[in-house]
Design an enzyme around this catalytic site. Structure first.
Site, PDB file in Angstrom:
ATOM      1  CG  HIS A 132      -9.892   0.435  -6.956  1.00  0.00           C
ATOM      2  ND1 HIS A 132      -8.613  -0.011  -6.703  1.00  0.00           N
ATOM      3  CD2 HIS A 132     -10.524  -0.603  -7.578  1.00  0.00           C
ATOM      4  CE1 HIS A 132      -8.488  -1.246  -7.134  1.00  0.00           C
ATOM      5  NE2 HIS A 132      -9.638  -1.642  -7.673  1.00  0.00           N
ATOM      6  CD  GLU A 133     -14.347  -0.726  -8.696  1.00  0.00           C
ATOM      7  OE1 GLU A 133     -14.019  -1.090  -9.838  1.00  0.00           O
ATOM      8  OE2 GLU A 133     -14.209  -1.454  -7.699  1.00  0.00           O
ATOM      9  CG  HIS A 136     -10.414  -1.121 -12.455  1.00  0.00           C
ATOM     10  ND1 HIS A 136      -9.162  -1.638 -12.666  1.00  0.00           N
ATOM     11  CD2 HIS A 136     -10.793  -1.548 -11.204  1.00  0.00           C
ATOM     12  CE1 HIS A 136      -8.785  -2.345 -11.618  1.00  0.00           C
ATOM     13  NE2 HIS A 136      -9.751  -2.295 -10.703  1.00  0.00           N
ATOM     14  CG  HIS A 142      -6.339  -4.891  -9.131  1.00  0.00           C
ATOM     15  ND1 HIS A 142      -6.995  -6.087  -9.155  1.00  0.00           N
ATOM     16  CD2 HIS A 142      -7.308  -3.938  -9.000  1.00  0.00           C
ATOM     17  CE1 HIS A 142      -8.300  -5.886  -9.030  1.00  0.00           C
ATOM     18  NE2 HIS A 142      -8.513  -4.589  -8.956  1.00  0.00           N
ATOM     19  CB  CYS A 143      -1.190  -0.776  -7.798  1.00  0.00           C
ATOM     20  SG  CYS A 143       0.425  -0.235  -7.250  1.00  0.00           S
ATOM     21  CB  CYS A 148      -1.150   2.351  -4.832  1.00  0.00           C
ATOM     22  SG  CYS A 148      -1.753   2.924  -6.417  1.00  0.00           S
ATOM     23  CB  CYS A 167       2.080   4.038  -6.126  1.00  0.00           C
ATOM     24  SG  CYS A 167       1.834   3.120  -7.641  1.00  0.00           S
ATOM     25  CB  CYS A 170      -0.930   3.991 -10.150  1.00  0.00           C
ATOM     26  SG  CYS A 170      -0.855   2.213  -9.887  1.00  0.00           S
TER      27      CYS A 170
END
Lengths: 179, 445
Positions: A132-133, A136, A142-143, A148, A167, A170
């Protein structure tokens, strides 16, 4: 620079286990299809310790890394075993700046409650938050899809509900970043 | 959604900044209240996170100003432990929520979810409001006052017939709009609507303009040209300022209305024409008839149905609706983010008599939008309202002005004619004559 030339550094900080770094590196290679390298461990980041809160400032770690670590890596994920915070929040699982060079994640809050025993799901959680990071760092936002990887997790429950992939929107955003 | 963080601590601003940036919001920050207000003059802000304790201007002061100037902006208070009472005060003043620093990430998430929900409701409300506006509008004529609703009914009724219509109304009341609405609702709406302002066409050219001319009919007639009565074929002819038409032209038009035939200038063959006539005037045609300035037969021919449009001062209920409509129209055209009138402005607009009616209101708002640099139009943007602050909105005639001036001088001089004459800088004998002419008398106390 082509997709194959990207290089992600996984950097253990302090007393984090080797296994944690290897799990994160393996997931980055698998999901992002980018080459990764586990870097030599850095010493405990005492400079980021906040006495009032008895926690470690995630922003301070990122600042330190961005200003002093001169590696050739494309992006760096710091893995630690510390209770991280940012000034407005009580705690964070990880922190990154949009489009930045370096992110920091911690396994601290993924242990089983009231115990320092390993939780069976903690490495999976650490991998999810690292991906996740890293997203970024590649400018992904963010989704709203709760399954996701780019969905914002404010609790362990939300994080556990997330799948180990992006997803389709993304995925497209990620691929567009490299095209 | 655009968000602004107002906090004197840079680390707090940065934390918020990165969090919102990662969620794809448009985010701006300000170090203090003054900077925030300055930035808000340039850009619209949906949600504002405001720290309570700040130097120069406290969060509460900023909240008060925001609620006054930008009521649609949602304000969330950020506070440290120990200032909950102030946070409660802020909620009473209109803050949407408050966050106690440091807060759990899910708390910020919850606040944002609540705000998004609130915005959805607000968007729905605005949509329904716009639908209501559509209902209160009739073919671009705006009004919800009883007189206007009655007017809409009349338009609907007369549109389907082919009767001639005379629209009466002061200048700027929207006579042409009513004529267009009748045409749009009529069976002739697939054919042209031709509007002619009779006051602007010289009498010598009127026949050629209406009936057309043959090549060589007069000097300069180098081509054969169709007149408006042919061009309008099948549609509606709107004669604005019909009171300005000369007696001779009235006779010619009367014949056309009866025979449905015209003869081009310089030609002798009649051409069939088919049109519906709608006329309009701001003059009192009956008085003109009495003075033999308007033909009675023509008056009755063009006046099968009379529609009277009330002046704006007689339907003041419509002023807010019209003002909002023009504000939206011109702020859109000028791409300015002006979306409301400040507190007293609407009261002042309602208090004004609008001698130029809807047109004057539209022009006033257009001008105000062009010159205004704020998000809300204030009384300063309507200089004429300042000039009429004393309540004297009626334009006095020269005679009335002179009479008023004489009275004022006499009252000031305590009805001493010599002194009053000095004040007026006129001869004493002249003043006596004027007193006699206007029959001025000292008021009894």
């Amino acid at each position: 620079m082509g997709k194959k030339e990207k290089f992600i550094g996984v950097l253990p900080v302090g007393t984090v286990s080797d296994l944690a770094s290897k799990v994160v590196a393996a997931h980055i290679t698998s999901i992002f299809t980018l080459p990764t390298k586990v870097l030599p461990c850095l010493k405990h980041p005492s400079y980021a310790f906040d006495k009032k809160r008895s926690q470690y400032d995630a922003g301070a770690i990122i600042n330190f890394m961005e200003n002093s670590y001169m590696g050739n890596d494309e992006k760096i994920i710091c893995i630690c075993d510390l209770d991280l915070f940012v000034p407005i929040f009580t705690h964070v699982f990880g922190q990154a700046r949009q489009g930045g060079k370096c992110a920091v994640v911690s396994i601290y809050r993924f242990y089983a409650a009231q115990s320092s025993d390993p939780d069976p799901g903690m490495y999976e959680r650490l991998a999810k938050i690292s991906l996740h990071e890293l997203g970024h760092l590649f400018d992904m936002i963010h989704c709203s899809d709760e399954r996701c990887l780019m969905h914002y997790s404010d609790s362990i429950e939300t994080l556990d509900n997330i799948m180990m992939n992006f997803c389709r929107y993304c995925s497209k955003a990620f691929n567009t970043h490299f095209s | 959604m655009s968000i602004m963080i107002v906090d004197d601590e840079m680390v707090v601003r940065e934390s918020f900044y990165h969090w919102f940036k990662q969620s794809g919001y448009r985010i701006d920050t300000a170090e203090n209240g003054m900077e925030a207000l300055k930035k808000m003059e340039q850009n619209h802000i949906d949600v504002m996170f405001v720290d309570i304790k700040m130097p120069k201007m406290s969060g509460i002061e900023l909240l008060e100003k925001i609620k006054q100037e930008y009521p649609e902006t949602i304000v969330v208070i950020i506070t440290a432990f120990g200032s909950i009472e102030t946070a409660v005060q802020a909620m009473k003043m209109g803050a949407a929520d408050y966050l106690l620093k440091p807060f759990k990430p899910e708390q910020l998430n919850l606040v944002m979810e609540k705000i998004i929900q609130q915005q959805k409701v607000s968007a729905e409300f605005n949509y329904l409001k716009s639908r209501l506006n559509q209902i209160t509008r009739f073919e671009n004529i705006i009004g919800q006052s009883p007189v206007m609703k009655k007017l809409f009914d009349i338009i609907q009724e007369v549109a389907i017939s082919d009767a001639t219509i005379l629209i009466l109304g002061e200048t700027g009341t929207g006579k042409e709009l009513v004529a267009k609405a009748i045409h749009a609702k009529s069976n002739r709406n697939q054919c042209p609507f031709v509007a002619i302002n009779c006051g602007t066409i010289p009498d010598s050219l009127m026949a050629s303009e209406l009936f057309g001319h043959q090549k060589g009919a007069f000097t300069g007639a180098s081509n054969t040209r169709k007149g408006f009565l042919e061009v309008v074929s099948g549609g509606t002819l709107f004669l604005d300022e019909v009171g300005e038409i000369s007696s001779k032209m009235q006779v010619d038009l009367l014949r056309v209305l009866e025979d449905k035939k015209i003869v081009r200038v310089g030609n002798s063959y009649p051409v069939d024409v088919d049109f519906r006539l709608i006329s309009a005037t701001r003059r009192n045609l009956k008085k003109q008839m009495e003075r033999n300035l308007f033909r009675a037969d023509f008056f009755y021919r063009i006046n099968v149905v009379t529609i009277e449009i009330p002046p704006l001062r007689e339907r003041k209920d419509d002023i807010p609706l019209l003002a909002d409509h023009f504000l939206k129209k011109y702020s859109g055209e000028t791409k300015k983010q002006i979306d409301r009138f400040s507190k007293n402005t609407m009261t002042r607009l309602l208090g004004y008599d609008w001698p130029g009616n809807v047109r004057e209101l539209e022009n006033a708002i257009e001008r105000a939008v062009v010159v205004s640099k704020k998000k809300a139009l204030s009384t300063e943007d309507f200089p004429f309202l300042e000039a009429t602050k004393t309540g004297q909105t009626k334009q006095l005639s020269l005679l009335e002005s002179e009479k008023a001036c004489l009275c004022q001088a006499l009252e000031t001089a305590g009805w001493n004619v010599t002194q009053a004459a000095k004040l007026l800088d006129i001869n004493r004998v002249t003043l006596h004559k004027k007193i006699k002419r206007y029959n001025l008398k000292r008021a009894e106390h």
